[in-house]
Design an enzyme around this catalytic site. Structure first.
Site, PDB file in Angstrom:
ATOM      1  CB  VAL A 228      -0.964   0.016   1.209  1.00  0.00           C
ATOM      2  CG1 VAL A 228      -2.045  -1.046   1.064  1.00  0.00           C
ATOM      3  CG2 VAL A 228      -0.205  -0.154   2.532  1.00  0.00           C
ATOM      4  NE  ARG A 230       3.577   7.454  -4.154  1.00  0.00           N
ATOM      5  CZ  ARG A 230       2.497   7.832  -3.472  1.00  0.00           C
ATOM      6  NH1 ARG A 230       1.683   6.922  -2.981  1.00  0.00           N
ATOM      7  NH2 ARG A 230       2.238   9.105  -3.279  1.00  0.00           N
ATOM      8  CG  ASP A 254      -4.573   0.266  -2.943  1.00  0.00           C
ATOM      9  OD1 ASP A 254      -5.640   0.039  -3.552  1.00  0.00           O
ATOM     10  OD2 ASP A 254      -4.315   1.370  -2.413  1.00  0.00           O
ATOM     11  CD  GLU A 259      -1.189   3.665  -9.113  1.00  0.00           C
ATOM     12  OE1 GLU A 259      -1.873   4.688  -8.895  1.00  0.00           O
ATOM     13  OE2 GLU A 259      -0.676   3.003  -8.203  1.00  0.00           O
ATOM     14  CG  HIS A 278      -3.361   4.534  -5.583  1.00  0.00           C
ATOM     15  ND1 HIS A 278      -2.226   5.008  -6.189  1.00  0.00           N
ATOM     16  CD2 HIS A 278      -3.270   4.919  -4.284  1.00  0.00           C
ATOM     17  CE1 HIS A 278      -1.485   5.671  -5.303  1.00  0.00           C
ATOM     18  NE2 HIS A 278      -2.099   5.627  -4.145  1.00  0.00           N
ATOM     19  CB  SER A 280      -5.432   1.216   0.597  1.00  0.00           C
ATOM     20  OG  SER A 280      -4.384   2.145   0.415  1.00  0.00           O
TER      21      SER A 280
END
Length: 325
Positions: A228, A230, A254, A259, A278, A280
């Site tokens: 969680v 990077r 996550d 991205e 992404h 969380s």
């Protein structure tokens, strides 16, 4: 050298993203201007403050080296600051703050949810339910297990506290040790004993790619991995290989190197891997809280009072307890 006084109505430049921030309390207190990535470089020179509302953008890092004055304070409504930093920004006198205090507990809850989901095989349960298939299985006990949380900032400490509440024995590692925190030199040893490995470290040159084939090779075949922090903290090819070769039992990501994750990315099909976009730390009302935090910080800044959440730009994070962790 004296510090310039804050103008009576300072200019706040907002790097746009949808939905926009709610900055009603600043009406009359600031001249609020909006810009996009394309116009940011030209707009920076006229700003006293920059709010990087589009915190997923690399535009600041690209625009900052240009000519002209730069904002005296930059705030990012995110925990990580790696997408902002360039040598010119790091060397400047500009103060950088982040969103410490907003995401810690939501992320800790999310990690706990992933741990429970993997221990109880909930992804498989839902898959079998969709197929109307009754297949009895056995889950794992969470209480009594061992976890390593990599990252000793507020997010890592919140994760550790939540896992301990589930009965997990938790070791936290940071760059350097302090009471209750293991130094980075102990990470390899701790990985060999962990049932759960949770990465919540900041992205720096020291941490980039820290979870590689060697580190996954140290883990037990029964271990599960959660990131969680990077995306670039993990060598994705190494993780795919570890899952494919049953070097580890499962993983949840996550965050990712790129991205959003492309629809044809192979990670979607990796057995034993849980993917989330992404999210969380994002709970209902999180954007409103980020806007509120900025207005609170603005009031302190305008009054000339010290700001909390000041990032050490050379380290790339807020040092904890005056140690280099």
């Amino acid at each position: 050298m004296s510090v310039p006084a804050v103008p009576p109505v300072p200019t706040v430049l907002v790097l746009e993203a949808e939905p926009p921030p709610r900055l009603g309390p600043l009406i009359g207190q600031a001249d609020i201007r909006y810009t996009d990535e394309r116009c940011l470089a030209d707009a920076l020179a006229g700003a006293d403050v920059l709010l990087v509302w589009d915190f997923a953008s690399d535009a600041v890092r690209r625009a900052w080296p240009g000519p002209g004055p730069r904002p005296r304070w930059v705030h990012t409504p995110s925990a990580g600051v790696d997408r902002l930093l360039c040598p010119e920004f790091v060397a400047s006198d500009t103060v950088l703050t982040n969103a410490r205090g907003v995401f810690e507990e939501p992320i800790a809850e999310y990690v706990a949810g992933l741990v429970l989901a993997m221990a109880k095989d909930l992804p498989r349960t839902l898959e079998l339910q969709r197929g109307h298939e009754w297949r009895h299985r056995e889950g794992l006990r969470v209480a009594g297990g061992k976890a390593v949380v990599v990252g000793s900032g507020p997010i890592g400490l919140a994760i550790a506290g939540t896992l301990r509440a589930l009965g997990v024995t938790v070791a936290v590692t940071g760059r350097t040790g302090r009471p209750g925190i293991h130094g980075a030199e102990h990470l390899d040893r701790l990985l060999t004993r962990a049932d759960w490995v949770v990465c919540a470290a900041p992205l720096t040159e020291r941490t980039r790619g820290m979870f590689d084939a060697r580190r996954f090779g140290l883990m037990q075949p029964s271990a599960r991995f959660v990131n969680v922090g990077r995306g670039a903290l993990v060598v994705e090819d190494a993780l795919v290989a570890a899952l494919g070769e049953r070097g580890i039992a499962g993983a949840a990501l996550d965050v990712f190197e790129r991205e959003p994750l492309a629809p044809d990315d192979r990670l979607w099909e990796v057995p034993g891997l849980i993917i989330s976009p992404h999210m969380s730390g994002d709970t209902v009302g999180w954007r409103d809280r980020l806007g509120e935090q900025f207005t609170e910080l603005f009031a302190l800044w305008k009054a000339g009072r010290p700001l909390p959440n000041v990032v050490d730009k050379k380290r790339g994070y807020i040092p904890s307890h005056d140690t280099d962790t």
